[in-house]
Design a protein around this motif. Structure first.
Motif, mmCIF file in Angstrom:
data_model
loop_
_atom_site.group_PDB
_atom_site.id
_atom_site.type_symbol
_atom_site.label_atom_id
_atom_site.label_comp_id
_atom_site.label_asym_id
_atom_site.label_seq_id
_atom_site.Cartn_x
_atom_site.Cartn_y
_atom_site.Cartn_z
ATOM 1 N N LEU A 228 39.066 34.202 47.720
ATOM 2 C CA LEU A 228 37.921 35.074 47.412
ATOM 3 C C LEU A 228 38.391 36.391 46.821
ATOM 4 C CD1 LEU A 228 35.555 34.538 50.471
ATOM 5 C CD2 LEU A 228 35.163 33.850 48.108
ATOM 6 N N TYR A 229 39.421 36.984 47.416
ATOM 7 C CA TYR A 229 39.969 38.232 46.889
ATOM 8 C C TYR A 229 40.387 38.039 45.437
ATOM 9 C CZ TYR A 229 43.299 41.767 45.640
ATOM 10 O OH TYR A 229 43.977 42.729 44.957
ATOM 11 N N SER A 230 41.104 36.963 45.176
ATOM 12 C CA SER A 230 41.588 36.677 43.830
ATOM 13 C C SER A 230 40.431 36.523 42.845
ATOM 14 C CB SER A 230 42.445 35.412 43.849
ATOM 15 O OG SER A 230 42.879 35.087 42.553
ATOM 16 N N MET A 231 39.385 35.823 43.261
ATOM 17 C CA MET A 231 38.221 35.614 42.374
ATOM 18 C C MET A 231 37.506 36.935 42.092
ATOM 19 S SD MET A 231 36.779 32.063 44.052
ATOM 20 C CE MET A 231 35.176 32.225 43.318
ATOM 21 N N ILE A 232 37.320 37.756 43.132
ATOM 22 C CA ILE A 232 36.636 39.038 42.950
ATOM 23 C C ILE A 232 37.468 39.945 42.051
ATOM 24 C CG2 ILE A 232 35.913 41.155 44.130
ATOM 25 C CD1 ILE A 232 35.131 39.367 46.519
ATOM 26 N N ALA A 233 38.766 40.029 42.315
ATOM 27 C CA ALA A 233 39.647 40.879 41.508
ATOM 28 C C ALA A 233 39.640 40.434 40.048
ATOM 29 C CB ALA A 233 41.062 40.859 42.075
ATOM 30 N N GLN A 234 39.635 39.140 39.814
ATOM 31 C CA GLN A 234 39.620 38.612 38.445
ATOM 32 C C GLN A 234 38.324 39.007 37.731
ATOM 33 O OE1 GLN A 234 40.196 34.387 38.261
ATOM 34 N NE2 GLN A 234 40.024 34.304 36.032
ATOM 35 N N GLU A 235 37.200 38.876 38.412
ATOM 36 C CA GLU A 235 35.923 39.262 37.806
ATOM 37 C C GLU A 235 35.843 40.761 37.557
ATOM 38 O OE1 GLU A 235 33.323 37.388 36.596
ATOM 39 O OE2 GLU A 235 34.775 35.768 36.898
ATOM 40 N N MET A 236 36.373 41.545 38.484
ATOM 41 C CA MET A 236 36.355 42.997 38.316
ATOM 42 C C MET A 236 37.250 43.429 37.162
ATOM 43 S SD MET A 236 36.433 44.359 42.220
ATOM 44 C CE MET A 236 35.276 45.685 42.432
ATOM 45 N N ALA A 237 38.322 42.696 36.912
ATOM 46 C CA ALA A 237 39.251 43.037 35.840
ATOM 47 C C ALA A 237 38.752 42.606 34.464
ATOM 48 C CB ALA A 237 40.609 42.396 36.126
ATOM 49 N N ASP A 238 37.783 41.731 34.415
ATOM 50 C CA ASP A 238 37.265 41.222 33.148
ATOM 51 C C ASP A 238 36.554 42.347 32.395
ATOM 52 O OD1 ASP A 238 36.076 39.897 31.036
ATOM 53 O OD2 ASP A 238 35.216 38.300 32.254
ATOM 54 N N THR A 239 37.110 42.764 31.265
ATOM 55 C CA THR A 239 36.537 43.873 30.493
ATOM 56 C C THR A 239 35.151 43.551 29.952
ATOM 57 O OG1 THR A 239 37.713 43.136 28.514
ATOM 58 C CG2 THR A 239 38.785 44.834 29.862
ATOM 59 N N ALA A 240 34.813 42.298 29.838
ATOM 60 C CA ALA A 240 33.469 41.918 29.372
ATOM 61 C C ALA A 240 32.400 42.302 30.399
ATOM 62 C CB ALA A 240 33.414 40.418 29.092
ATOM 63 N N ASN A 241 32.808 42.487 31.647
ATOM 64 C CA ASN A 241 31.861 42.855 32.704
ATOM 65 C C ASN A 241 31.641 44.360 32.811
ATOM 66 O OD1 ASN A 241 31.437 40.214 33.508
ATOM 67 N ND2 ASN A 241 33.071 40.258 35.034
ATOM 68 N N ARG A 242 32.525 45.161 32.191
ATOM 69 C CA ARG A 242 32.435 46.621 32.315
ATOM 70 C C ARG A 242 31.089 47.120 31.798
ATOM 71 N NH1 ARG A 242 38.187 47.576 31.875
ATOM 72 N NH2 ARG A 242 38.833 47.216 34.025
ATOM 73 N N GLY A 243 30.426 47.888 32.643
ATOM 74 C CA GLY A 243 29.125 48.445 32.283
ATOM 75 C C GLY A 243 27.983 47.457 32.392
ATOM 76 N N ARG A 244 28.287 46.224 32.751
ATOM 77 C CA ARG A 244 27.256 45.189 32.836
ATOM 78 C C ARG A 244 27.079 44.648 34.246
ATOM 79 N NH1 ARG A 244 28.076 40.850 28.463
ATOM 80 N NH2 ARG A 244 25.821 40.880 28.451
ATOM 81 N N VAL A 245 28.101 44.803 35.077
ATOM 82 C CA VAL A 245 28.057 44.285 36.436
ATOM 83 C C VAL A 245 28.272 45.443 37.399
ATOM 84 C CG1 VAL A 245 29.158 42.756 38.121
ATOM 85 C CG2 VAL A 245 28.950 42.021 35.734
ATOM 86 N N LEU A 246 27.396 45.527 38.383
ATOM 87 C CA LEU A 246 27.520 46.537 39.427
ATOM 88 C C LEU A 246 28.076 45.854 40.667
ATOM 89 C CD1 LEU A 246 26.897 49.395 40.554
ATOM 90 C CD2 LEU A 246 24.673 48.496 41.226
ATOM 91 N N TRP A 247 29.227 46.317 41.104
ATOM 92 C CA TRP A 247 29.849 45.769 42.307
ATOM 93 C C TRP A 247 29.481 46.660 43.470
ATOM 94 C CZ3 TRP A 247 32.040 41.128 42.246
ATOM 95 C CH2 TRP A 247 32.419 40.603 41.014
ATOM 96 N N LEU A 248 28.964 46.068 44.515
ATOM 97 C CA LEU A 248 28.605 46.793 45.726
ATOM 98 C C LEU A 248 29.373 46.162 46.874
ATOM 99 C CD1 LEU A 248 26.649 49.060 46.483
ATOM 100 C CD2 LEU A 248 24.970 47.326 47.007
ATOM 101 N N LEU A 249 30.298 46.926 47.438
ATOM 102 C CA LEU A 249 31.136 46.436 48.528
ATOM 103 C C LEU A 249 30.793 47.204 49.790
ATOM 104 C CD1 LEU A 249 34.538 46.520 46.603
ATOM 105 C CD2 LEU A 249 32.967 44.595 46.799
ATOM 106 N N ALA A 250 30.838 46.554 50.923
ATOM 107 C CA ALA A 250 30.570 47.222 52.198
ATOM 108 C C ALA A 250 31.531 46.676 53.244
ATOM 109 C CB ALA A 250 29.129 46.972 52.628
ATOM 110 N N SER A 251 32.007 47.591 54.094
ATOM 111 C CA SER A 251 32.915 47.197 55.155
ATOM 112 C C SER A 251 32.904 48.249 56.244
ATOM 113 C CB SER A 251 34.339 47.057 54.604
ATOM 114 O OG SER A 251 35.250 46.815 55.652
ATOM 115 N N SER A 252 33.000 47.812 57.481
ATOM 116 C CA SER A 252 33.168 48.766 58.571
ATOM 117 C C SER A 252 34.646 49.103 58.749
ATOM 118 C CB SER A 252 32.588 48.207 59.872
ATOM 119 O OG SER A 252 33.272 47.034 60.233
ATOM 120 N N ARG A 253 35.513 48.424 58.019
ATOM 121 C CA ARG A 253 36.951 48.684 58.071
ATOM 122 C C ARG A 253 37.527 48.709 56.645
ATOM 123 N NH1 ARG A 253 40.076 48.014 62.607
ATOM 124 N NH2 ARG A 253 41.570 49.028 61.226
ATOM 125 N N PRO A 254 37.191 49.734 55.858
ATOM 126 C CA PRO A 254 37.699 49.789 54.486
ATOM 127 C C PRO A 254 39.218 49.887 54.413
ATOM 128 C CG PRO A 254 36.658 51.865 55.074
ATOM 129 C CD PRO A 254 36.370 50.897 56.190
#
Length: 173
Positions: free
Chosen positions: A14-40
């Motif tokens: 899952l980490y690998s998939m999320i990191a890959q999607e976040m790194a995709d420049t085609a997603n910049r400005g088009r995808v909003l990532w919202l992460l939440a954790s009680s232990r960042p």
């Protein structure tokens, strides 16, 4: 052992998939990532770095009795617990601080049950639940989580003044 192995494997994938999607420049400005954790602090540093996560806002418990009263009031309405603004104003000085949304919801649900089972008014039920109230999250755990959240914040403007003292202090080990 197999369960732990599978959990780590799934977590890594899952980490690998999320990191890959976040790194995709085609997603910049088009995808909003919202992460939440009680232990960042347990999230991979690479996943939280600027460019992937640009704004980090800590979600903190209430810092005043007025905030606690407002939170309880909103949740009471959500559960159909008929507490008037005047009744809530009377109870606010007895409200605990450092209420998380979950703790406030548990308090309201307890008052809701009490009002139904004991056939008492919502304000009386809530008042009775405040007597001897103990936060379900131990103080040291809550403080630890607040310190981490505040340290992770991208701007101290996101931190209420009452909690800024936690930003400068070293983390307990």
């Amino acid at each position: 052992a197999l369960t732990n192995y599978l959990a780590k494997l799934l977590s890594g994938r899952l980490y690998s998939m999320i990191a890959q999607e976040m790194a995709d420049t085609a997603n910049r400005g088009r995808v909003l990532w919202l992460l939440a954790s009680s232990r960042p602090d347990l999230i991979e540093v690479d996943l939280k770095r600027p460019g992937r996560v640009d704004v980090k806002v800590p979600l903190l418990p209430t810092s005043t009795q007025a905030e606690s009263g407002a939170l309880v009031g909103v949740l009471a309405k959500r559960y159909g617990l008929a507490v008037t603004d005047a009744q809530l104003a009377t109870l606010t000085p007895r409200m605990p601080t450092l209420l998380t949304p979950g703790a406030a919801e548990a308090l309201v649900v307890k008052a809701y049950r009490r009002s139904r089972t004991e056939n008492v008014g919502a304000d009386a039920a809530l008042e009775a639940c405040l007597v001897g109230y103990q936060n379900p999250v131990p103080a040291d755990v809550l403080e630890f989580q607040m310190r981490i959240a505040i340290r992770e914040a991208t701007d101290l403007a996101f931190v209420p003044p009452a909690f800024r003292k936690y930003a400068a202090q070293p983390q307990p080990t």
